[in-house]
Design a protein around this motif. Structure first.
Motif, mmCIF file in Angstrom:
data_model
loop_
_atom_site.group_PDB
_atom_site.id
_atom_site.type_symbol
_atom_site.label_atom_id
_atom_site.label_comp_id
_atom_site.label_asym_id
_atom_site.label_seq_id
_atom_site.Cartn_x
_atom_site.Cartn_y
_atom_site.Cartn_z
ATOM 1 N N ALA A 1 -27.033 15.226 65.156
ATOM 2 C CA ALA A 1 -28.407 14.829 65.458
ATOM 3 C C ALA A 1 -29.349 15.520 64.481
ATOM 4 O O ALA A 1 -28.965 16.460 63.785
ATOM 5 N N LEU A 2 -30.587 15.041 64.477
ATOM 6 C CA LEU A 2 -31.618 15.632 63.635
ATOM 7 C C LEU A 2 -32.579 16.433 64.504
ATOM 8 O O LEU A 2 -32.884 16.035 65.626
ATOM 9 N N SER A 3 -33.065 17.554 63.957
ATOM 10 C CA SER A 3 -34.061 18.333 64.687
ATOM 11 C C SER A 3 -35.420 17.660 64.537
ATOM 12 O O SER A 3 -35.728 17.099 63.489
ATOM 13 N N GLN A 4 -36.235 17.685 65.575
ATOM 14 C CA GLN A 4 -37.547 17.032 65.562
ATOM 15 C C GLN A 4 -38.481 17.651 64.524
ATOM 16 O O GLN A 4 -39.171 16.946 63.817
ATOM 17 N N GLN A 5 -38.513 18.959 64.414
ATOM 18 C CA GLN A 5 -39.486 19.615 63.546
ATOM 19 C C GLN A 5 -39.160 19.483 62.068
ATOM 20 O O GLN A 5 -40.007 19.128 61.277
ATOM 21 N N MET B 1 -30.029 18.681 59.804
ATOM 22 C CA MET B 1 -28.841 18.072 60.380
ATOM 23 C C MET B 1 -28.169 19.099 61.279
ATOM 24 O O MET B 1 -27.813 20.191 60.838
ATOM 25 N N MET B 2 -28.009 18.737 62.548
ATOM 26 C CA MET B 2 -27.441 19.629 63.542
ATOM 27 C C MET B 2 -26.141 19.040 64.086
ATOM 28 O O MET B 2 -25.937 17.830 64.048
ATOM 29 N N LEU B 3 -25.276 19.900 64.622
ATOM 30 C CA LEU B 3 -23.998 19.464 65.180
ATOM 31 C C LEU B 3 -23.777 20.137 66.524
ATOM 32 O O LEU B 3 -23.877 21.360 66.646
ATOM 33 N N PHE B 4 -23.493 19.317 67.542
ATOM 34 C CA PHE B 4 -23.195 19.813 68.879
ATOM 35 C C PHE B 4 -21.701 19.672 69.124
ATOM 36 O O PHE B 4 -21.130 18.594 68.949
ATOM 37 N N ASP B 5 -21.057 20.754 69.526
ATOM 38 C CA ASP B 5 -19.637 20.746 69.862
ATOM 39 C C ASP B 5 -19.531 20.546 71.372
ATOM 40 O O ASP B 5 -19.985 21.391 72.150
ATOM 41 N N THR C 1 -17.465 23.536 73.134
ATOM 42 C CA THR C 1 -18.105 24.847 73.263
ATOM 43 C C THR C 1 -19.524 24.756 73.812
ATOM 44 O O THR C 1 -20.099 25.763 74.200
ATOM 45 N N LYS C 2 -20.091 23.544 73.819
ATOM 46 C CA LYS C 2 -21.467 23.300 74.289
ATOM 47 C C LYS C 2 -22.494 24.059 73.456
ATOM 48 O O LYS C 2 -23.512 24.527 73.953
ATOM 49 N N LYS C 3 -22.245 24.183 72.146
ATOM 50 C CA LYS C 3 -23.151 24.902 71.255
ATOM 51 C C LYS C 3 -23.581 24.022 70.093
ATOM 52 O O LYS C 3 -22.809 23.198 69.604
ATOM 53 N N TRP C 4 -24.837 24.243 69.661
ATOM 54 C CA TRP C 4 -25.397 23.569 68.493
ATOM 55 C C TRP C 4 -25.217 24.453 67.268
ATOM 56 O O TRP C 4 -25.273 25.672 67.362
ATOM 57 N N GLU C 5 -25.039 23.807 66.122
ATOM 58 C CA GLU C 5 -24.908 24.507 64.849
ATOM 59 C C GLU C 5 -25.691 23.724 63.792
ATOM 60 O O GLU C 5 -25.681 22.501 63.784
ATOM 61 N N GLU C 6 -26.363 24.443 62.915
ATOM 62 C CA GLU C 6 -27.068 23.793 61.810
ATOM 63 C C GLU C 6 -26.066 23.478 60.702
ATOM 64 O O GLU C 6 -25.391 24.360 60.198
ATOM 65 N N LEU C 7 -25.972 22.190 60.334
ATOM 66 C CA LEU C 7 -25.078 21.785 59.249
ATOM 67 C C LEU C 7 -25.794 21.794 57.903
ATOM 68 O O LEU C 7 -25.195 22.057 56.875
ATOM 69 N N SER C 8 -27.067 21.441 57.914
ATOM 70 C CA SER C 8 -27.834 21.394 56.678
ATOM 71 C C SER C 8 -29.284 21.714 56.984
ATOM 72 O O SER C 8 -29.873 21.125 57.882
ATOM 73 N N ALA C 9 -29.859 22.631 56.208
ATOM 74 C CA ALA C 9 -31.262 22.996 56.383
ATOM 75 C C ALA C 9 -32.173 22.030 55.631
ATOM 76 O O ALA C 9 -33.376 22.109 55.737
ATOM 77 N N ASN C 10 -31.582 21.118 54.871
ATOM 78 C CA ASN C 10 -32.363 20.158 54.099
ATOM 79 C C ASN C 10 -32.896 19.055 54.991
ATOM 80 O O ASN C 10 -32.313 18.732 56.019
#
Length: 161
Positions: free
Chosen positions: A53-57, A61-65, A68-77
């Motif tokens: 998914a994409l962050s609103q702000q 690019m974010m990834l939810f597992d 583990t029920k955790k989000w991780e940033e895949l790309s800060a671009n």
């Protein structure tokens, strides 16, 4: 979701509803996806393990597992149009040049080791030949990259790099 028991959905960026939601197909109950109140444009991996998914702000690019029920940033671009490869090993998406108004490249990240690589460098394309608008990208059934081109005509092209 691949198990056909739920549907993951979210608003367009800046929409009235906030965050990504999950509809339970058995109970018709809608609940928020954990930690996704500021997310949009969800894409579920083929096996259902991950949700990109994409962050609103910042449109990161974010990834939810889902295990583990955790989000991780895949790309800060500034990113857009995520697409999973057929085998779920790669997530393809656009990397935008913040000042240029156009995507600068299509990249893919290998989920196993988070290695990011350029698939198509869009900076080398002549903007006049692309047309007035080029933003959407997707994947063909063989995972080749598809790009939109609007030249005020209705034509279909196939380009091999």
């Amino acid at each position: 979701m691949p198990d056909n028991k739920s549907i993951v959905f979210g608003p367009w960026k800046g929409g009235d509803s906030r965050g990504i939601k999950v509809l339970d197909a058995n109970t018709n109950r809608v609940s928020p996806l954990l930690g996704a109140t500021e997310m949009w444009s969800p894409r579920v991996s083929p096996e259902g393990r991950y949700i990109a998914a994409l962050s609103q702000q910042d449109d990161k690019m974010m990834l939810f597992d889902t295990k583990t029920k955790k989000w991780e940033e895949l790309s800060a671009n500034y990113s857009g149009y995520p697409n999973w490869s057929r085998d779920g090993k790669f997530l393809y998406f656009q990397d935008w040049d913040r000042g240029g108004g156009y995507p600068s490249r299509v990249v893919r990240i290998r989920i196993g080791d988070r290695k990011l690589e350029t698939v198509v460098d869009l900076k080398s394309l002549d903007r006049l030949s692309i047309g007035t608008f080029m933003s959407w990208s997707g994947l063909a059934p063989d995972d080749s990259v598809l790009l939109s081109r609007n030249n005020s005509t209705q034509e279909i092209y196939s380009v091999k790099w």
